[in-house]
Design a protein around this motif. Structure first.
Motif, PDB file in Angstrom:
ATOM      1  N   THR A 104       0.842  -1.199   0.000  1.00  0.00           N
ATOM      2  CA  THR A 104       0.000   0.000   0.000  1.00  0.00           C
ATOM      3  C   THR A 104       0.877   1.250   0.000  1.00  0.00           C
ATOM      4  N   VAL A 105       0.256   2.370  -0.276  1.00  0.00           N
ATOM      5  CA  VAL A 105       0.988   3.635  -0.272  1.00  0.00           C
ATOM      6  C   VAL A 105       1.581   3.888   1.114  1.00  0.00           C
ATOM      7  N   HIS A 106       0.828   3.586   2.153  1.00  0.00           N
ATOM      8  CA  HIS A 106       1.346   3.826   3.505  1.00  0.00           C
ATOM      9  C   HIS A 106       2.534   2.908   3.811  1.00  0.00           C
ATOM     10  N   GLN A 107       2.514   1.719   3.265  1.00  0.00           N
ATOM     11  CA  GLN A 107       3.634   0.809   3.493  1.00  0.00           C
ATOM     12  C   GLN A 107       4.929   1.314   2.860  1.00  0.00           C
ATOM     13  N   PHE A 108       4.816   2.205   1.864  1.00  0.00           N
ATOM     14  CA  PHE A 108       6.014   2.842   1.307  1.00  0.00           C
ATOM     15  C   PHE A 108       6.753   3.617   2.388  1.00  0.00           C
ATOM     16  N   ARG A 109       5.996   4.256   3.273  1.00  0.00           N
ATOM     17  CA  ARG A 109       6.617   5.017   4.367  1.00  0.00           C
ATOM     18  C   ARG A 109       7.419   4.081   5.264  1.00  0.00           C
ATOM     19  N   HIS A 110       6.822   2.940   5.598  1.00  0.00           N
ATOM     20  CA  HIS A 110       7.515   1.967   6.442  1.00  0.00           C
ATOM     21  C   HIS A 110       8.746   1.411   5.713  1.00  0.00           C
ATOM     22  N   ALA A 111       8.601   1.150   4.422  1.00  0.00           N
ATOM     23  CA  ALA A 111       9.728   0.638   3.636  1.00  0.00           C
ATOM     24  C   ALA A 111      10.861   1.654   3.605  1.00  0.00           C
ATOM     25  N   CYS A 112      10.517   2.913   3.471  1.00  0.00           N
ATOM     26  CA  CYS A 112      11.525   3.976   3.476  1.00  0.00           C
ATOM     27  C   CYS A 112      12.333   3.920   4.768  1.00  0.00           C
ATOM     28  N   ALA A 113      11.643   3.857   5.883  1.00  0.00           N
ATOM     29  CA  ALA A 113      12.318   3.806   7.183  1.00  0.00           C
ATOM     30  C   ALA A 113      13.173   2.549   7.296  1.00  0.00           C
ATOM     31  N   ALA A 114      12.619   1.409   6.917  1.00  0.00           N
ATOM     32  CA  ALA A 114      13.347   0.143   7.039  1.00  0.00           C
ATOM     33  C   ALA A 114      14.595   0.129   6.165  1.00  0.00           C
ATOM     34  N   ILE A 115      14.467   0.587   4.933  1.00  0.00           N
ATOM     35  CA  ILE A 115      15.613   0.597   4.019  1.00  0.00           C
ATOM     36  C   ILE A 115      16.684   1.554   4.524  1.00  0.00           C
ATOM     37  N   TYR A 116      16.270   2.733   4.937  1.00  0.00           N
ATOM     38  CA  TYR A 116      17.242   3.718   5.422  1.00  0.00           C
ATOM     39  C   TYR A 116      17.980   3.187   6.657  1.00  0.00           C
TER      40      TYR A 116
END
Length: 169
Positions: A104-116
């Motif tokens: 989902t679009v919101h999961q992009f936010r979580h992915a951003c944090a996790a990847i960073y």
């Protein structure tokens, strides 16, 4: 990693700007009063992303605006921005079709944090700024612990570098 509400509200030359002139990279900017947590958001884009956005604006967006003068980056019907629900569904379905992954679009936010944090363990302040959290504690509460595997791997590497093996044994 912006929220869906901000994503659908992007307007050309208001939120998506080129402060360095028409050949400079794009910036994405939201003043604090347009953001959930009342925090200014400012992102600078590199050349590759700028070219991709230009391609979208020049090759695809004209069909989507349907003759309207609307400045929305992602126009919907009747000169309005796309609705949050419609755009979220479209993004999720397109990614699933292309990759088989449902995100989902919101999961992009979580992915951003996790990847960073995988690449820069402990840098919660940067993640706070990327996600537009007002309070660092929110970021820590959500994302502390994501670096456990990375920390364990790094610790193992440090230990292996300091252990001397006796080849004669």
């Amino acid at each position: 990693p912006i929220r869906l509400t901000n994503l659908i509200s992007i307007e050309l030359e208001k939120n998506l700007i080129r402060p360095g002139g028409p050949t400079s990279p794009f910036w994405l900017t939201f003043p604090h009063y347009d953001v959930k947590n009342r925090v200014d958001l400012n992102f600078t884009f590199g050349e590759d992303l700028t070219r991709l956005i230009e391609e979208y604006i020049h090759d695809f967006r004209p069909t989507l605006v349907r003759g309207s003068n609307a400045a929305w980056l992602f126009p919907g019907v009747a000169g309005e921005a796309k609705t949050a629900n419609m755009f979220s569904t479209q993004i999720t379905e397109r990614i699933q079709k292309a990759t088989g992954l449902r995100i989902t679009v919101h999961q992009f936010r979580h992915a951003c944090a996790a990847i960073y944090l995988k690449h820069r363990p402990g840098e919660y302040e940067v993640v706070r700024r990327l996600l537009g959290h007002r309070n660092i504690q929110t970021t820590i509460n959500f994302y502390c612990g994501l670096e456990t595997a990375q920390a364990s791997e790094t610790f193992g590497k440090i230990i292996r570098e300091h252990i001397k093996f006796d080849d004669a044994a």
